[in-house]
Design an enzyme around this catalytic site. Structure first.
Site, mmCIF file in Angstrom:
data_model
loop_
_atom_site.group_PDB
_atom_site.id
_atom_site.type_symbol
_atom_site.label_atom_id
_atom_site.label_comp_id
_atom_site.label_asym_id
_atom_site.label_seq_id
_atom_site.Cartn_x
_atom_site.Cartn_y
_atom_site.Cartn_z
ATOM 1 N N ASP A 53 0.853 -1.280 -0.009
ATOM 2 C CA ASP A 53 0.047 -0.109 -0.066
ATOM 3 C C ASP A 53 0.918 1.369 0.042
ATOM 4 O O ASP A 53 1.411 1.496 0.757
ATOM 5 C CB ASP A 53 -0.861 -0.057 1.360
ATOM 6 C CG ASP A 53 -1.721 1.383 1.292
ATOM 7 O OD1 ASP A 53 -2.767 1.279 0.326
ATOM 8 O OD2 ASP A 53 -1.527 2.373 2.086
ATOM 9 N N TYR A 58 2.613 10.141 0.233
ATOM 10 C CA TYR A 58 3.575 9.700 1.106
ATOM 11 C C TYR A 58 4.908 10.101 0.637
ATOM 12 O O TYR A 58 5.285 9.475 -0.289
ATOM 13 C CB TYR A 58 3.615 8.137 1.261
ATOM 14 C CG TYR A 58 2.333 7.622 1.717
ATOM 15 C CD1 TYR A 58 1.200 8.393 2.554
ATOM 16 C CD2 TYR A 58 1.814 6.214 1.708
ATOM 17 C CE1 TYR A 58 0.062 7.924 2.781
ATOM 18 C CE2 TYR A 58 0.737 5.661 2.330
ATOM 19 C CZ TYR A 58 -0.279 6.625 2.659
ATOM 20 O OH TYR A 58 -1.127 6.212 3.309
ATOM 21 N N ARG A 277 9.510 -0.267 8.768
ATOM 22 C CA ARG A 277 10.657 0.495 8.353
ATOM 23 C C ARG A 277 12.021 -0.078 7.927
ATOM 24 O O ARG A 277 12.840 0.441 7.213
ATOM 25 C CB ARG A 277 11.160 1.179 9.811
ATOM 26 C CG ARG A 277 12.167 2.315 9.763
ATOM 27 C CD ARG A 277 12.659 3.022 11.008
ATOM 28 N NE ARG A 277 11.654 3.842 11.477
ATOM 29 C CZ ARG A 277 11.461 5.207 10.886
ATOM 30 N NH1 ARG A 277 12.356 5.597 10.046
ATOM 31 N NH2 ARG A 277 10.833 5.848 11.483
HETATM 32 N N1 LIG Z 1 -5.682 5.514 4.234
HETATM 33 C C1 LIG Z 1 -5.189 6.348 5.008
HETATM 34 O O1 LIG Z 1 -5.558 7.296 5.507
HETATM 35 C C2 LIG Z 1 -3.980 5.642 5.935
HETATM 36 C C3 LIG Z 1 -3.586 6.406 7.007
HETATM 37 C C4 LIG Z 1 -2.505 6.005 7.772
HETATM 38 C C5 LIG Z 1 -1.971 4.892 7.137
HETATM 39 N N2 LIG Z 1 -2.362 4.111 6.134
HETATM 40 C C6 LIG Z 1 -1.571 2.942 5.643
HETATM 41 O O2 LIG Z 1 -1.493 1.971 6.487
HETATM 42 C C7 LIG Z 1 -0.199 1.485 6.896
HETATM 43 C C8 LIG Z 1 0.282 1.270 8.293
HETATM 44 O O3 LIG Z 1 -0.172 2.370 8.981
HETATM 45 P P1 LIG Z 1 1.018 3.266 9.610
HETATM 46 O O4 LIG Z 1 2.343 2.987 9.120
HETATM 47 O O5 LIG Z 1 0.621 4.587 9.711
HETATM 48 O O6 LIG Z 1 1.020 2.671 11.123
HETATM 49 P P2 LIG Z 1 1.372 1.331 11.924
HETATM 50 O O7 LIG Z 1 1.407 0.148 10.978
HETATM 51 O O8 LIG Z 1 0.493 1.360 13.104
HETATM 52 O O9 LIG Z 1 2.958 1.617 12.532
HETATM 53 C C9 LIG Z 1 4.077 1.334 11.868
HETATM 54 C C10 LIG Z 1 5.359 1.994 12.578
HETATM 55 O O10 LIG Z 1 5.545 0.898 13.704
HETATM 56 C C11 LIG Z 1 6.621 0.771 14.019
HETATM 57 N N3 LIG Z 1 7.078 -0.680 13.703
HETATM 58 C C12 LIG Z 1 6.129 -1.563 12.783
HETATM 59 N N4 LIG Z 1 6.745 -2.637 13.223
HETATM 60 C C13 LIG Z 1 7.529 -2.749 14.483
HETATM 61 C C14 LIG Z 1 8.125 -3.598 15.059
HETATM 62 N N5 LIG Z 1 7.988 -4.974 14.672
HETATM 63 N N6 LIG Z 1 8.818 -3.398 16.126
HETATM 64 C C15 LIG Z 1 8.855 -1.938 16.450
HETATM 65 N N7 LIG Z 1 8.396 -1.093 15.883
HETATM 66 C C16 LIG Z 1 7.784 -1.344 14.757
HETATM 67 C C17 LIG Z 1 7.533 1.498 12.751
HETATM 68 O O11 LIG Z 1 7.891 2.681 13.089
HETATM 69 P P3 LIG Z 1 9.268 3.164 13.849
HETATM 70 O O12 LIG Z 1 10.465 2.369 13.396
HETATM 71 O O13 LIG Z 1 9.627 4.744 13.596
HETATM 72 O O14 LIG Z 1 9.003 3.028 15.374
HETATM 73 C C18 LIG Z 1 6.502 1.764 11.653
HETATM 74 O O15 LIG Z 1 6.691 2.653 10.605
HETATM 75 C C19 LIG Z 1 0.806 2.777 6.432
HETATM 76 O O16 LIG Z 1 1.993 2.702 5.969
HETATM 77 C C20 LIG Z 1 -0.238 3.277 5.039
HETATM 78 O O17 LIG Z 1 0.325 2.442 4.059
HETATM 79 C C21 LIG Z 1 -3.268 4.716 5.431
#
Ligand SMILES: NC(=O)c1ccc[n+]([C@@H]2O[C@H](COP(=O)([O-])OP(=O)(O)OC[C@H]3O[C@@H](n4cnc5c(N)ncnc54)[C@H](OP(=O)(O)O)[C@@H]3O)[C@@H](O)[C@H]2O)c1
Length: 312
Positions: A53, A58, A277
Site C-alpha cells: 500500500d 507519502y 521501516r
Molecule cells: N488511508 C489512510 O488514510 C492511511 C492512514 C495511515 C496509514 N495508512 C496506511 O497504513 C499503513 C500502516 O499504518 P502506519 O504505518 O501509519 O502505522 P502502523 O502500522 O500502526 O505503525 C507503523 C510503525 O510502527 C513501527 N513498527 C512497525 N513494526 C514494528 C516492530 N515489529 N517493532 C517495532 N516497531 C515497529 C515503525 O515505526 P518506527 O520504526 O519509527 O517505530 C512503523 O513505521 C501505512 O504505512 C499506510 O500504508 C493509510
C-alpha cells in the site's frame, strides 16, 4: 502466511499488507534510506506478503517511486494499492476527487510506480466538494481503460460507502483500526462485512506504540505522524496505553504480534496494513500471521479495552 479473498475480485490477498507511509521519511517518519526501503519490500515479498500500500502523498511521490523501483522485476508477484485525491494548496492539505485531478494523479502514479496498471486504486479521503458519483464515474472509466483493476475507498463513512458502491464496483474500504481506535466497529466495518466489501485495517500498531517500544513519551516533532495522526504519545493517553500493554504482555506472544493478531481475529477484516521501516520489522510482524489468539485471550483483551473506552 494466511490469504483471504478480496471481495469478489477472485484475488487472494495476504492477511498482512506492507504499508509504506514510513517510506515518506523526512519530517513525517524520520530518516529511512531508499536502499533500506527496497530491502524491506523484498523481505515482505519473500515472506509471502502480496499487497503493498502506498500513496502519492507519502513523501510527495517518494514512497511510490521506491515501490516502483523495488517491484519492477517482480511486478506480477504483488498487488499495488495506491490512492488519489490529496493535494497541497497554499500550504494546506486539501481533498480533491475531481476527474481532472484524478487523471493528473494516476498518470504521475503510473510513471513513479513504473507500471501500466494499478491493482487497487483508492480514494484517499472523502471530498465534500465533489459528488461521489462524479469521482466513481472517472474511476470506472480508468478501469475500462485497463489502468485500474479494482476500485477502493479510504476513510469513507457508511453512507458514502453505500453511495459510492451504487455508482461503481467498490471492492475495499481502508480505515484506521487498532485496539486503540475501534471507531469503525459499529459502522464501516459492519457495512463492509454485510456488503462483502473488503476491509483493510490501517494503523494496527497505532504508529508503533502498541509494540511496547516506548517506556516513556518520545520527543516528537510536530510534523511527525505520531504527533499529528496517532495521538497516543503524550500525557494521560500514553500512561493508559502502558497499562494496556501490561495486560497484553501476559498473552505469551510479542506485543507487536498480539496487536496485529487481535485485528486479524476481528470479523470482516481482510488485510492488516502494517508499516515497516526495515526488514527486521517485517520479519517480526509476519510472526503474527499464522496463529490466532484464543477465545479466552480475546475475552481478556476485550475486558482490558473496555477500561480504555474513556480515553478521549
Ligand atoms: N488511508 C489512510 O488514510 C492511511 C492512514 C495511515 C496509514 N495508512 C496506511 O497504513 C499503513 C500502516 O499504518 P502506519 O504505518 O501509519 O502505522 P502502523 O502500522 O500502526 O505503525 C507503523 C510503525 O510502527 C513501527 N513498527 C512497525 N513494526 C514494528 C516492530 N515489529 N517493532 C517495532 N516497531 C515497529 C515503525 O515505526 P518506527 O520504526 O519509527 O517505530 C512503523 O513505521 C501505512 O504505512 C499506510 O500504508 C493509510
Amino acid at each position: 502466511m494466511e490469504y483471504r479473498a478480496l471481495s469478489n475480485t477472485g484475488e487472494k490477498i495476504s492477511v498482512l499488507t506492507l504499508g509504506t507511509w514510513v517510506f515518506s521519511g523526512g519530517g513525517t517518519w524520520g530518516d529511512v534510506p531508499v536502499d533500506q526501503c527496497v530491502k524491506t519490500i523484498y523481505e515482505a515479498i519473500d515472506r509471502g506478503i502480496n499487497v503493498i500500500d502506498t500513496a502519492p502523498f507519502y513523501g510527495f511521490g517518494r514512497s511510490e517511486e521506491i515501490v516502483g523501483k523495488a517491484i519492477q522485476p517482480q511486478r506480477k508477484k504483488v498487488l499495488i494499492a495506491t490512492k488519489c485525491g490529496l493535494r497541497m494548496a497554499n500550504g494546506k492539505i486539501v481533498t480533491d476527487l475531481t476527474p481532472e485531478f484524478i487523471q493528473e494523479e494516476i498518470d504521475n502514479s503510473l510513471l513513479r510506480l513504473k507500471t501500466d496498471y494499478i491493482d487497487l486504486y483508492q480514494c484517499h479521503w472523502p471530498d465534500a466538494n465533489t459528488p461521489v458519483e462524479r469521482t466513481m464515474k472517472k474511476l470506472a472509466q480508468l478501469q475500462a481503460e485497463g489502468k485500474v483493476r479494482f476500485i477502493g475507498v479510504s476513510n469513507f463513512e457508511p453512507a458514502l460507502i453505500e453511495q459510492a458502491s451504487k455508482a461503481a464496483s467498490v471492492v475495499s474500504l481502508q480505515s484506521q483500526y487498532s485496539m486503540l481506535d475501534r471507531s469503525v466497529e459499529e459502522g464501516a466495518l459492519t457495512v463492509c462485512r454485510e456488503k462483502g466489501i473488503g476491509f483493510l485495517a490501517y494503523g494496527p500498531l497505532a504508529g508503533g506504540i502498541l509494540t511496547g517500544k516506548y517506556t516513556s513519551p518520545p520527543n516528537l516533532k510536530k510534523s511527525d505522524a505520531r504527533s499529528f495522526f496517532y495521538q497516543y504519545y503524550q500525557g494521560k493517553k500514553f500512561e493508559r496505553v502502558l497499562d494496556l500493554l501490561k495486560e497484553l504482555k501476559t498473552m505469551g506472544h510479542p506485543l507487536n504480534q498480539v496487536a496485529l493478531n487481535w485485528v486479524k481475529c476481528q470479523q470482516g477484516v481482510t488485510s492488516i496494513l502494517v508499516g515497516c521501516r526495515n526488514p527486521e520489522q517485517v520479519e517480526h510482524n509476519v510472526g503474527a500471521a499464522d496463529w490466532n489468539l484464543t477465545p479466552e485471550q480475546l475475552g481478556k483483551i476485550s475486558a482490558a479495552l473496555a477500561s480504555l473506552e474513556d480515553m478521549e
